[in-house]
Motif scaffolding. Structure first.
Motif, short mmCIF file in Angstrom:
data_model
loop_
_atom_site.label_atom_id
_atom_site.label_comp_id
_atom_site.label_asym_id
_atom_site.label_seq_id
_atom_site.Cartn_x
_atom_site.Cartn_y
_atom_site.Cartn_z
N VAL A 140 0.71 -1.02 -0.27
CA VAL A 140 -0.17 0.38 0.22
C VAL A 140 1.11 1.27 0.23
N ASP A 141 0.84 2.28 -0.89
CA ASP A 141 1.22 3.48 -0.69
C ASP A 141 0.89 3.98 -0.05
N LEU A 142 -0.23 4.24 -0.23
CA LEU A 142 -0.99 5.56 0.39
C LEU A 142 -2.35 5.85 1.69
N VAL A 143 -2.41 6.00 2.72
CA VAL A 143 -4.24 5.74 3.28
C VAL A 143 -4.47 7.13 3.17
N ILE A 144 -5.61 7.15 3.08
CA ILE A 144 -6.52 8.43 2.68
C ILE A 144 -7.32 8.57 3.51
N THR A 145 -7.10 9.19 5.18
CA THR A 145 -8.43 9.43 6.45
C THR A 145 -8.95 10.72 6.77
N ASP A 146 -9.56 10.59 7.06
CA ASP A 146 -9.96 12.39 7.96
C ASP A 146 -8.69 13.52 8.30
N LEU A 147 -8.13 12.23 8.74
CA LEU A 147 -6.86 13.19 9.15
C LEU A 147 -5.84 14.02 8.58
N GLY A 148 -6.36 13.19 7.18
CA GLY A 148 -4.88 13.67 6.01
C GLY A 148 -4.69 12.11 5.54
N MET A 149 -3.38 12.95 4.69
CA MET A 149 -2.61 11.30 3.99
C MET A 149 -1.85 10.38 4.85
N ILE A 150 -1.50 9.53 4.78
CA ILE A 150 -0.52 8.50 5.95
C ILE A 150 -0.37 7.69 5.06
N PRO A 151 0.79 7.28 5.85
CA PRO A 151 1.73 5.88 4.98
C PRO A 151 0.61 5.37 6.06
N CYS A 152 0.71 3.96 6.03
CA CYS A 152 -0.11 2.50 6.25
C CYS A 152 0.77 2.61 7.61
N THR A 153 2.01 2.79 7.82
CA THR A 153 2.34 2.46 9.10
C THR A 153 2.48 3.41 10.43
N SER A 154 1.33 4.70 10.01
CA SER A 154 1.38 5.25 10.63
C SER A 154 -0.23 4.98 11.68
N VAL A 155 -0.76 4.14 11.41
CA VAL A 155 -1.77 3.57 12.37
C VAL A 155 -2.09 3.81 13.69
N PRO A 156 -0.64 3.19 14.46
CA PRO A 156 -1.07 2.90 15.94
C PRO A 156 -0.93 4.71 16.47
N VAL A 157 0.37 5.17 15.43
CA VAL A 157 -0.10 6.80 16.20
C VAL A 157 -1.04 7.67 16.07
N VAL A 158 -1.59 7.07 15.31
CA VAL A 158 -3.26 8.07 15.34
C VAL A 158 -4.10 7.59 16.53
N LEU A 159 -3.72 6.07 15.78
CA LEU A 159 -5.08 5.37 17.28
C LEU A 159 -4.47 6.20 19.00
N ARG A 160 -3.13 5.76 19.67
CA ARG A 160 -2.36 6.67 20.32
C ARG A 160 -3.37 8.37 20.80
N VAL A 161 -3.72 8.61 19.42
CA VAL A 161 -3.47 9.88 19.78
C VAL A 161 -4.89 10.52 20.19
N LYS A 162 -5.81 9.46 19.56
CA LYS A 162 -7.26 9.54 19.12
C LYS A 162 -7.68 9.14 20.62
N ASN A 163 -6.59 8.08 21.61
CA ASN A 163 -6.41 7.45 23.03
C ASN A 163 -6.23 8.71 23.78
N VAL A 164 -5.59 9.26 23.33
CA VAL A 164 -5.45 10.58 24.64
C VAL A 164 -6.80 11.56 24.27
N ASP A 165 -7.23 11.56 23.36
CA ASP A 165 -7.64 12.39 23.16
C ASP A 165 -8.93 12.08 24.12
N GLN A 166 -9.61 10.89 24.09
CA GLN A 166 -11.09 10.29 24.65
C GLN A 166 -10.49 10.47 26.23
#
Lengths: 537, 355
Positions: free
Chosen positions: A511-537
């Motif tokens: 996979v070259d790119l993942v397009i999410t509502d937070l922006g365009m991220i590489p596949c390997t950044s998924v745990p970063v997004v999860l961490r950020v979400k958990n801190v927000d909650q």
């Protein structure tokens, strides 16, 4: 037969009275004579008594268990307590199996509940507290620590991947019986690699085993379950939205029974619904996240809130969740994705992803010139639905089956794929065949873009498509061509098996790119997004 | 007149053969397998040799070349026909050379020398008349026919060298050669077979029922699941329609995906192909490589409204490059793809590559 005989003989032996009569009956049986009428009546009476004794034994032991439970608690099991509830504590397997995160929520409810229990049963606790509190506090102090520290994950294995374990199956059966939810039986010969998963037949939905009117399960949930099991509602966004609408209806019709708190009772009411829905079709990652969100919102309702107000609040929460996470997210993703579509592009899509269809329709409205190749696969043939939607819009389309992929790929400039879930190690879980498309696209050097909303991110990790998957009805593979159906009697042939997988995982290097509502991220950044979400909650 | 009768009889047979070729070419998996086609072609060529009028080898080769061109034009994707014609032409050259007394090797050296110098035509070499040429050629063609009959058995005899017990083998679609191969191994060893059904023709279903009748543990998977299950597969064994001159394959659609998945997981890919499938074509001719059938298999007429606005494709064959192939198993033994060019020079004469 033998089993019932054994039980009868047992009941006879254990009966308080009628020992001699019991022997007489046993002798009669062994001599092969038919039981007389009175003997049969006596047998029936004894059976009834034995059952009564059993029940009486059960209730007091359960009561004892409940009293012990407050002091002896495993950190992962929240105990919902109310003095009038005779049923055993609602197991967390419903929420733990569907929710895929660590046990943060149980901490809050436990704290509230423990406070209440302490007020009510002071004397008992002081005696036992001395022994148990020491161990307890050390175990509960860890999850109470701030979420930014690394937590030991005390997770339980979800039930739907433990089909080969008879103990787990028994536990599930007991739980469903208690919740009065019908148990669905597996169908057909399962390929040995997948004996740890369920395989159901579409011809026997669990809704057939429910009486009308259903007392325990809300009718809109029954309807939803039937729609899931027959495949009428398919696709992770559609399933989540339908689930949330059904729950809105449930909340609307809910009324708090006396002496109960809405925040706790409503969560209890939802558990049998969730078990029923997972019997109809295993829950998806998006549904699991939605359920977690609802449960959190419900238990956050303050106790002094009036019922009407609380219900209104919950309806609003659900609406805002659907709006934010699904509808607005798709708008944001579409905006990002349109930057990646240029004039003259040839775009390949696979199956029917609501998000990818939305992106393409938006791009077409914004006057981008491109054409689309829709790739489809048996047995679901979901691509035809996508084809219809795109053609209706006026987009130029080509349609092929997945076996013609190598032929069509040299013409393609980009590949857009939808996802069912994004796992924490960067793997993309999606409809079976997606990984194949990514593989061949990589071989031809065609960029692969995955579009996924953030509410589908989950904290599970998986490296292959075997350990956790869904097996669909194997009869779907049967086809009649030229008047001949080769696989018609596959059940009669001992060494023949059909495998109908639903999902597969794509490694992140395809996979070259993942397009999410937070922006365009590489596949390997998924745990970063999860961490950020958990801190927000 | 008996002569005229023979001729009309011969041309009738040729016509009926051509019309059969045209008819049974629709859809992959023709009504008869390639082996049968090869046998019938050889028998027909023998008949032509016996009954047609010719006085020297050159005329015979002309006649056969002409008929061969008609036959390949009737069904271009059926390459076994052309291969057999080229084999017979090579037989004629050999027999002629033997009758003349010159050995094969000097002949080849001569032709190479001629290539480098003035390139004098070798046509006049074949004008000499030999009385026993006809009998020799017919005998050689009979030998060819016996070889053809034994190909499948020769291949399946090698099965036990390549399959060990408790293996998981993957295959795609239906190939009679692979079927015989696996059945032979199943007599002595226990293993599992996963068959990809290869939509839209779904020949994998037939293959699976045949294999499971022999008590082989078989599983049918849809094409979309090929990559998903590849991690548990030990070997991939496939058949093919044609082996091309560079060692690549022209095989059923979906085979390229299977080969890529096998390469990703470092699973060996074994191709079972008898020698008569070896063709001197290269894959560069874009418009003649692919064959398409009616797309109603892909998008049926019941879809109605959208049919007129959509392009649907249903290709039958796939190109598999030689880098993805590990081993070729043929009736003369196992070979690497890099050796195919050498085998081809033994079977066909370079001047016959273009019929």
């Amino acid at each position: 037969m033998a089993d019932s005989d054994g039980r009868q003989i047992d009941s006879i032996n254990h009966a308080a009275d009628g020992d001699g009569k019991g022997h007489g009956i046993v002798r009669a049986k062994t001599e092969g004579k038919e039981l007389t009428k009175e003997e049969k009546q006596r047998l029936r009476k004894e059976k009834k008594q034995h059952k009564k004794n059993k029940k009486d034994d059960k209730v007091p032991t359960e009561k004892e268990k409940e009293k012990e439970k407050p002091s002896v608690q495993a950190p992962s099991k929240p105990v919902t307590q109310s003095p009038t509830h005779k049923a055993a504590p609602v197991p967390v397997s419903a929420s733990a199996s569907e929710s895929l995160a660590a046990a943060e929520k149980p901490v809050k409810t436990k704290a509230e509940l423990r406070a209440e229990r302490r007020a009510r049963q002071d004397s008992e606790r002081t005696s036992k507290q001395g022994k148990k509190e020491g161990g307890q506090q050390s175990t509960t102090s860890k999850p109470k620590a701030s979420p930014s520290e690394l937590q030991p994950v005390v997770k339980r294995l979800p039930e739907h991947v433990q089909v080969d374990d008879p103990a787990a199956l028994k536990k599930l059966a007991k739980k469903l019986e208690r919740q009065q939810v019908p148990l669905r039986s597996d169908y057909g010969y399962k390929v040995s690699l997948f004996s740890h998963l369920h395989q159901y037949s579409r011809k026997n939905p669990p809704t057939q085993q429910i009486s009308i009117p259903a007392t325990v399960i809300h009718p809109s949930v029954v309807r939803l379950g039937l729609q899931y099991s027959q495949g009428i509602i398919a696709g992770s966004n559609a399933r989540s939205v339908a689930l949330l609408h059904a729950f809105k209806q449930v909340i609307q019709d809910y009324s708090t029974p006396p002496n109960e708190e809405l925040s706790r009772d409503l969560v209890n009411k939802l558990s049998p619904y969730i078990s029923f829905l997972s019997q109809c079709r295993p829950l998806s990652a998006s549904m699991g996240n939605a359920i977690k969100y609802i449960k959190k919102e419900i238990s956050n309702i303050p106790s002094q809130c009036k019922e009407e107000e609380a219900k209104g609040k919950l309806q609003e929460c659900i609406d805002s969740y659907v709006n934010e996470k699904i509808i607005l997210a798709s708008e944001a993703i579409s905006k990002y994705a349109i930057e990646k579509i240029s004039n003259g592009d040839v775009i390949l899509v696979y199956g029917c992803s609501s998000l990818v269809n939305h992106i393409l329709c938006d791009a077409f409205e914004k006057q981008r010139k491109f054409r689309v190749i829709v790739v489809d696969s048996r047995p679901r043939l979901e691509g035809r639905e996508a084809l219809r939607r795109l053609v209706k819009k006026g987009i130029r389309c080509t349609y092929v089956l997945i076996s013609a992929l190598s032929y069509i790929l040299p013409e393609v400039s980009k590949v857009f794929l939808g996802a069912h879930a994004l796992l924490a190690n960067g793997y993309v879980m999606s409809r079976v065949g997606t990984s194949q498309i990514a593989l061949v696209a990589k071989a031809y050097n065609v960029p692969v873009l995955v579009c996924c909303e953030t509410y589908k991110f989950c904290e599970r990790v998986q490296t292959d498509s075997f350990v956790s998957n869904e097996l669909d009805d194997p009869d779907d593979l049967i086809v009649t061509r030229n008047g001949k159906t080769h696989l018609e009697n596959w059940q009669t042939v001992k060494s023949l098996g059909l495998l109908n997988l639903v999902y597969d995982v794509t490694p992140p290097d395809f996979v070259d790119l993942v397009i999410t509502d937070l922006g365009m991220i590489p596949c390997t950044s998924v745990p970063v997004v999860l961490r950020v979400k958990n801190v927000d909650q | 007149m008996p002569g005229a009768d023979k001729e009309t009889d011969l041309s009738e047979r040729i016509e009926s053969f051509l019309s059969e070729l045209k008819r049974c070419g629709s859809g992959a998996g023709s009504l008869r397998g390639s082996a049968e086609t090869a046998r019938e072609t050889s028998a027909l060529l023998r008949r032509i040799t016996a009954q047609a009028r010719w006085s020297n080898a050159g005329e015979l080769m002309e006649i056969i070349r002409k008929e061969g061109r008609r036959m390949t034009a009737a069904q271009p994707s059926e390459t076994t026909v052309g291969n057999m014609v080229r084999r017979v032409l090579k037989i004629i050259r050999e027999e002629y050379a033997r009758s003349r007394g010159s050995s094969e090797e000097t002949d080849q050296q001569e032709s190479l020398h001629k290539l480098l110098t003035s390139g004098g035509s070798s046509e006049d070499n074949f004008r000499q008349h030999f009385p026993h040429l006809k009998a020799n050629v017919i005998e050689a063609i009979n030998e060819l026919l016996t070889e053809l009959e034994g190909t499948t058995d020769n291949i399946s005899m090698q099965a036990l060298e390549h399959i060990h017990s408790n293996e998981v083998i993957m295959t795609i679609g239906r190939s009679r050669t692979v079927e015989a191969f696996l059945k032979d191994a199943a007599r002595k060893r226990k293993f599992h077979v996963i068959v990809a059904e290869c939509a839209p023709f779904c020949q994998g279903h037939e293959m699976a029922t045949i294999l499971s009748k022999e008590d082989i543990e078989t599983t049918v998977i849809p094409d979309a699941a090929i990559f998903a299950v590849m991690s548990r597969v030990n070997k991939v064994i496939i058949g093919t329609q044609t082996v091309l001159a560079n060692g690549g394959l022209r095989a059923l659609n979906g085979t390229h995906t299977l080969a890529l998945a096998a390469k990703h997981h470092s699973t060996p890919l074994i191709v079972c192909a008898p020698m008569f499938k070896l063709s001197p074509q290269f894959p560069n001719e874009e418009d003649t490589f692919h064959k398409f059938v009616s797309p109603h298999e892909v998008l049926p007429f019941t879809e109605g409204e959208i049919l007129s606005k959509v392009n649907a494709h249903c290709p039958v064959f796939d190109y598999v490059p030689p880098e993805l192939i590990t081993l070729f198993i043929s009736n003369i033994g196992g070979n690497a793809p890099s050796y195919i060019y050498r085998l081809m020079s033994e079977l066909y004469h370079p001047e016959d590559h273009e019929l």
